[in-house]
Design a protein around this motif. Structure first.
Motif, PDB file in Angstrom:
ATOM      1  N   LEU A 139      37.807  27.055  28.071  1.00 10.22           N
ATOM      2  CA  LEU A 139      39.266  27.157  28.235  1.00 10.22           C
ATOM      3  C   LEU A 139      39.595  27.820  29.563  1.00 10.22           C
ATOM      4  CD1 LEU A 139      40.247  28.310  24.616  1.00 10.22           C
ATOM      5  CD2 LEU A 139      40.828  26.121  25.667  1.00 10.22           C
ATOM      6  N   LYS A 140      38.870  28.888  29.857  1.00  6.33           N
ATOM      7  CA  LYS A 140      39.172  29.651  31.081  1.00  6.33           C
ATOM      8  C   LYS A 140      38.873  28.833  32.333  1.00  6.33           C
ATOM      9  CE  LYS A 140      39.844  33.841  30.786  1.00  6.33           C
ATOM     10  NZ  LYS A 140      40.420  35.071  30.377  1.00  6.33           N
ATOM     11  N   LYS A 141      37.894  27.952  32.218  1.00  9.12           N
ATOM     12  CA  LYS A 141      37.561  27.062  33.335  1.00  9.12           C
ATOM     13  C   LYS A 141      38.809  26.281  33.776  1.00  9.12           C
ATOM     14  CE  LYS A 141      34.906  22.969  33.209  1.00  9.12           C
ATOM     15  NZ  LYS A 141      33.830  22.285  32.477  1.00  9.12           N
ATOM     16  N   TYR A 142      39.665  25.956  32.810  1.00  4.33           N
ATOM     17  CA  TYR A 142      40.890  25.185  33.108  1.00  4.33           C
ATOM     18  C   TYR A 142      42.130  26.088  33.159  1.00  4.33           C
ATOM     19  CZ  TYR A 142      38.061  21.099  31.802  1.00  4.33           C
ATOM     20  OH  TYR A 142      37.086  20.124  31.720  1.00  4.33           O
ATOM     21  N   HIS A 143      41.918  27.380  33.183  1.00  6.30           N
ATOM     22  CA  HIS A 143      43.034  28.357  33.178  1.00  6.30           C
ATOM     23  C   HIS A 143      43.919  28.208  31.953  1.00  6.30           C
ATOM     24  CE1 HIS A 143      41.676  29.311  37.144  1.00  6.30           C
ATOM     25  NE2 HIS A 143      41.776  28.033  37.482  1.00  6.30           N
ATOM     26  N   ILE A 144      43.304  27.880  30.852  1.00  6.25           N
ATOM     27  CA  ILE A 144      44.043  27.832  29.578  1.00  6.25           C
ATOM     28  C   ILE A 144      43.842  29.189  28.893  1.00  6.25           C
ATOM     29  CG2 ILE A 144      44.226  26.713  27.322  1.00  6.25           C
ATOM     30  CD1 ILE A 144      43.140  24.138  28.594  1.00  6.25           C
ATOM     31  N   GLU A 145      44.942  29.842  28.581  1.00  7.29           N
ATOM     32  CA  GLU A 145      44.888  31.183  27.962  1.00  7.29           C
ATOM     33  C   GLU A 145      44.422  31.060  26.509  1.00  7.29           C
ATOM     34  OE1 GLU A 145      46.498  34.118  29.748  1.00  7.29           O
ATOM     35  OE2 GLU A 145      45.196  35.079  28.272  1.00  7.29           O
ATOM     36  N   PRO A 146      43.297  31.697  26.130  1.00  5.74           N
ATOM     37  CA  PRO A 146      42.901  31.640  24.714  1.00  5.74           C
ATOM     38  C   PRO A 146      43.735  32.640  23.902  1.00  5.74           C
ATOM     39  CG  PRO A 146      41.175  32.658  26.072  1.00  5.74           C
ATOM     40  CD  PRO A 146      42.337  32.429  26.973  1.00  5.74           C
ATOM     41  N   ILE A 147      44.236  32.195  22.781  1.00  7.01           N
ATOM     42  CA  ILE A 147      44.942  33.095  21.854  1.00  7.01           C
ATOM     43  C   ILE A 147      44.130  33.047  20.570  1.00  7.01           C
ATOM     44  CG2 ILE A 147      47.099  33.512  20.597  1.00  7.01           C
ATOM     45  CD1 ILE A 147      48.506  31.883  22.866  1.00  7.01           C
ATOM     46  N   ILE A 148      43.517  34.170  20.229  1.00  6.12           N
ATOM     47  CA  ILE A 148      42.559  34.134  19.116  1.00  6.12           C
ATOM     48  C   ILE A 148      43.170  34.641  17.813  1.00  6.12           C
ATOM     49  CG2 ILE A 148      40.457  35.231  18.244  1.00  6.12           C
ATOM     50  CD1 ILE A 148      39.081  34.551  20.741  1.00  6.12           C
ATOM     51  N   THR A 149      43.123  33.786  16.802  1.00  3.17           N
ATOM     52  CA  THR A 149      43.518  34.195  15.450  1.00  3.17           C
ATOM     53  C   THR A 149      42.263  34.667  14.734  1.00  3.17           C
ATOM     54  OG1 THR A 149      45.153  32.405  15.455  1.00  3.17           O
ATOM     55  CG2 THR A 149      44.718  33.455  13.345  1.00  3.17           C
ATOM     56  N   LEU A 150      42.300  35.888  14.253  1.00  3.72           N
ATOM     57  CA  LEU A 150      41.101  36.448  13.626  1.00  3.72           C
ATOM     58  C   LEU A 150      40.937  36.018  12.163  1.00  3.72           C
ATOM     59  CD1 LEU A 150      41.593  39.876  15.325  1.00  3.72           C
ATOM     60  CD2 LEU A 150      39.493  38.528  15.541  1.00  3.72           C
ATOM     61  N   TYR A 151      42.004  35.527  11.576  1.00  2.00           N
ATOM     62  CA  TYR A 151      41.921  35.164  10.152  1.00  2.00           C
ATOM     63  C   TYR A 151      42.930  34.069   9.862  1.00  2.00           C
ATOM     64  CZ  TYR A 151      41.669  36.055   5.040  1.00  2.00           C
ATOM     65  OH  TYR A 151      41.484  35.963   3.677  1.00  2.00           O
ATOM     66  N   HIS A 152      42.426  32.856   9.724  1.00  2.00           N
ATOM     67  CA  HIS A 152      43.299  31.716   9.417  1.00  2.00           C
ATOM     68  C   HIS A 152      42.714  31.026   8.182  1.00  2.00           C
ATOM     69  CE1 HIS A 152      46.103  28.470  11.248  1.00  2.00           C
ATOM     70  NE2 HIS A 152      45.821  28.101  10.015  1.00  2.00           N
ATOM     71  N   PHE A 153      42.833  31.649   7.045  1.00  2.19           N
ATOM     72  CA  PHE A 153      42.309  31.130   5.765  1.00  2.19           C
ATOM     73  C   PHE A 153      40.765  31.016   5.808  1.00  2.19           C
ATOM     74  CE2 PHE A 153      46.317  28.243   6.182  1.00  2.19           C
ATOM     75  CZ  PHE A 153      47.167  29.299   5.935  1.00  2.19           C
ATOM     76  N   GLU A 154      40.104  31.917   6.537  1.00  6.60           N
ATOM     77  CA  GLU A 154      38.643  31.792   6.671  1.00  6.60           C
ATOM     78  C   GLU A 154      37.942  33.092   6.298  1.00  6.60           C
ATOM     79  OE1 GLU A 154      39.917  30.956  10.228  1.00  6.60           O
ATOM     80  OE2 GLU A 154      39.766  28.773  10.210  1.00  6.60           O
ATOM     81  N   MET A 155      37.879  33.384   5.021  1.00  9.62           N
ATOM     82  CA  MET A 155      37.196  34.596   4.580  1.00  9.62           C
ATOM     83  C   MET A 155      35.802  34.232   4.072  1.00  9.62           C
ATOM     84  SD  MET A 155      38.276  37.193   1.549  1.00  9.62           S
ATOM     85  CE  MET A 155      38.764  38.661   2.408  1.00  9.62           C
ATOM     86  N   PRO A 156      34.771  35.019   4.448  1.00  9.74           N
ATOM     87  CA  PRO A 156      33.445  34.726   3.876  1.00  9.74           C
ATOM     88  C   PRO A 156      33.504  34.769   2.341  1.00  9.74           C
ATOM     89  CG  PRO A 156      33.266  36.315   5.671  1.00  9.74           C
ATOM     90  CD  PRO A 156      34.728  36.137   5.398  1.00  9.74           C
TER      91      PRO A 156
END
Ligand code: BG6
Length: 475
Positions: free
Chosen positions: A116-133
């Motif tokens: 993403l950064k290679k293309y200057h796209i800002e990553p916005i990270i969601t830490l929990y999107h219905f993904e619990m172990p």
């Protein structure tokens, strides 16, 4: 106010809906890995363990795990300024309670972020999107157990430390607001958010209140941690909100509608106002629900305030009223609006609702808002020469962006960005279908998991590219 020069145009995706490779590189099972494919008519089933004869859509996704370079190149071609993506917690801590993270999982997300950064796209990270172990649900009882807050914070710390030089925007949770102790909900929503089936909960109100409280607390603690580890970080939380309108001006209908909309805001109050709201404790007490708040919790609420509020907006609904036709319920139990048309999946198309919601939320908190999801789920036809004429999608997005612009330019709402849901077709969360498509990029995959997985540009691809290029002036 004008749309800012650095406005974050882009899209949002979630790990369990696009990555696939469910067991690759030591990934553990997460809750959505046990959910079957369904449709608008047939609900997705939630299994207790995997059945080899059954297809679980998250296991295949759209193979983003192996095709992310190609997909990100297409986002870059559209001129994306940002991509919101979620991390599958079970790639980082396969069971959730390990001492050390899984390096292969971290490597995958580093590769994605670097791309993403290679293309200057800002990553916005969601830490929990219905993904619990899954292990955290089975062994610890999910968010009913405070120990799970510690595991979540450990995972957040791992992510913040590992990505502190690369990622500025973070989202603690996606749509925890559907956890609602006040009303009946569905197995599916409590499951997606916490891995717990509503119908199997012993003391429903108490359990949902505990889950809602613990997740809210976890979010505040994560915000605080994010600020400590990454000095210039912007940490937000995302809420999926359906404004609820009254059917008419009968005061009781107006009040009921207000109450139903307001129900979705107690967690935002807690995350923005520096304290868990007293009115909620009072409600709990009146209903015999016990929530114990410690001094440490109080500090967490006052020290973990959000930097921005993420809004996922798709539809509005109408509050229940005397004589209502109850047969026409929407996803969250509201009624259909006679002034609006709905999508094939029954979601009311209401662009003005976006302006209303942006105003409502901004006036309440004065915090910057990011539209973190918006889009039209529709069936797309591919012509023999590989074209997809999705003018209905362009029309939907155009109208919504127009209303967002009014909120910014006329109503002075501070808006950081606009991210469409599923800029590339992916698995629908509520139905598990591929045929409920949102993308600018078509993925050749059907509801049975058959197809080449090849990507094709839809007409909306070029349209969105122009929107971004013109910073929203050419719609
Ligand atoms: C949002 C979720 O509520 O709605 C996404 O955050 C989801 O995960 C999106 O995909 C659209 O819903 P659906 O069911 O059409 O995929």
């Amino acid at each position: 106010m004008k749309i800012k020069k650095d406005f974050l145009w882009g899209g949002s995706i979630a790990a369990h809906q696009c990555e696939g490779s469910c067991r690759e590189d030591n990934k553990g099972l997460a809750i959505m890995d046990l959910v079957t494919a369904g449709s608008h008519e047939t609900p997705r089933e939630i299994h207790k363990s995997l059945d080899a004869a059954i297809r679980y859509p998250s296991h295949q996704g759209i193979d983003f795990y192996h095709r992310y370079k190609n997909d990100i190149a297409l986002f870059a071609e559209m001129g994306f300024k940002a991509l919101r993506l979620s991390i599958d917690w079970a790639r980082i801590y396969p069971n959730g309670d390990e001492k050390e993270p899984n390096q292969a999982g971290l490597n995958f997300y580093h590769n994605v972020v670097d791309e993403l950064k290679k293309y200057h796209i800002e990553p916005i990270i969601t830490l929990y999107h219905f993904e619990m172990p899954l292990h955290l649900v089975k062994e610890y009882g999910s968010w009913t157990n405070r120990k799970v807050i510690d595991f979540y914070l450990k995972y957040c710390e791992t992510m913040f430390e590992s990505f502190k030089h690369k990622v500025k925007y973070w989202v603690t949770f996606n749509e925890m607001n559907h956890i609602d102790p006040q009303t009946d909900t569905s197995d599916f929503f409590t499951y997606m958010i916490a891995g717990l089936k509503y119908s199997e909960l012993e003391n429903k109100s108490q359990t949902l209140a505990t889950v809602g409280y613990n997740m809210t607390l976890a979010s505040c603690l994560a915000v605080k941690l994010g600020h400590e580890i990454i000095k210039d970080s912007k940490v937000g939380c995302v809420f999926g909100i359906e404004p609820v309108y009254p059917i008419d001006s009968n005061p009781i209908n107006v009040l009921n509608a207000f109450k139903q909309t307001d129900r979705d805001f107690y967690q935002i109050d807690a995350m923005c106002n520096g304290a868990f709201p007293e009115y909620k404790f009072q409600e709990y007490q009146d209903q015999g629900i016990e929530i114990s708040i410690t001094q440490k919790d109080r500090s967490a609420f006052s020290e973990g305030k959000l930097d921005f509020i993420g809004i996922n907006y798709y539809a509005s609904s109408v509050a229940d009223y005397k004589g209502a036709d109850k047969g026409k319920n929407t996803l969250f139990g509201g009624l259909q609006n006679p002034y609006l048309v709905s999508t094939k999946w029954g979601w009311a198309i209401d662009p003005v609702g976006l302006r209303y919601l942006l105003n409502y939320t901004y006036r309440k908190y004065g915090l910057p808002i990011m539209v973190t999801e918006n889009g039209l789920g529709a069936v797309d036809e591919i012509t023999p020469d590989g074209k997809i004429h999705d003018d209905y999608r362009i029309d939907y997005l155009k109208q919504h962006i127009n209303e967002m612009k009014k909120a910014i330019e006329i109503d002075q709402v501070d808006c950081l960005g606009y991210l469409t849901w599923g800029p590339i077709d992916l698995v629908s969360a509520t139905t598990g279908q591929m045929s409920k498509r949102y993308g600018f990029i078509y993925v050749d995959l059907d509801d049975n998991g058959k197809g080449t997985l090849n990507r094709f540009k839809k007409d909306s691809f070029e349209w969105y590219k122009k929107v971004i290029q013109s910073n929203g002036t050419s719609l």
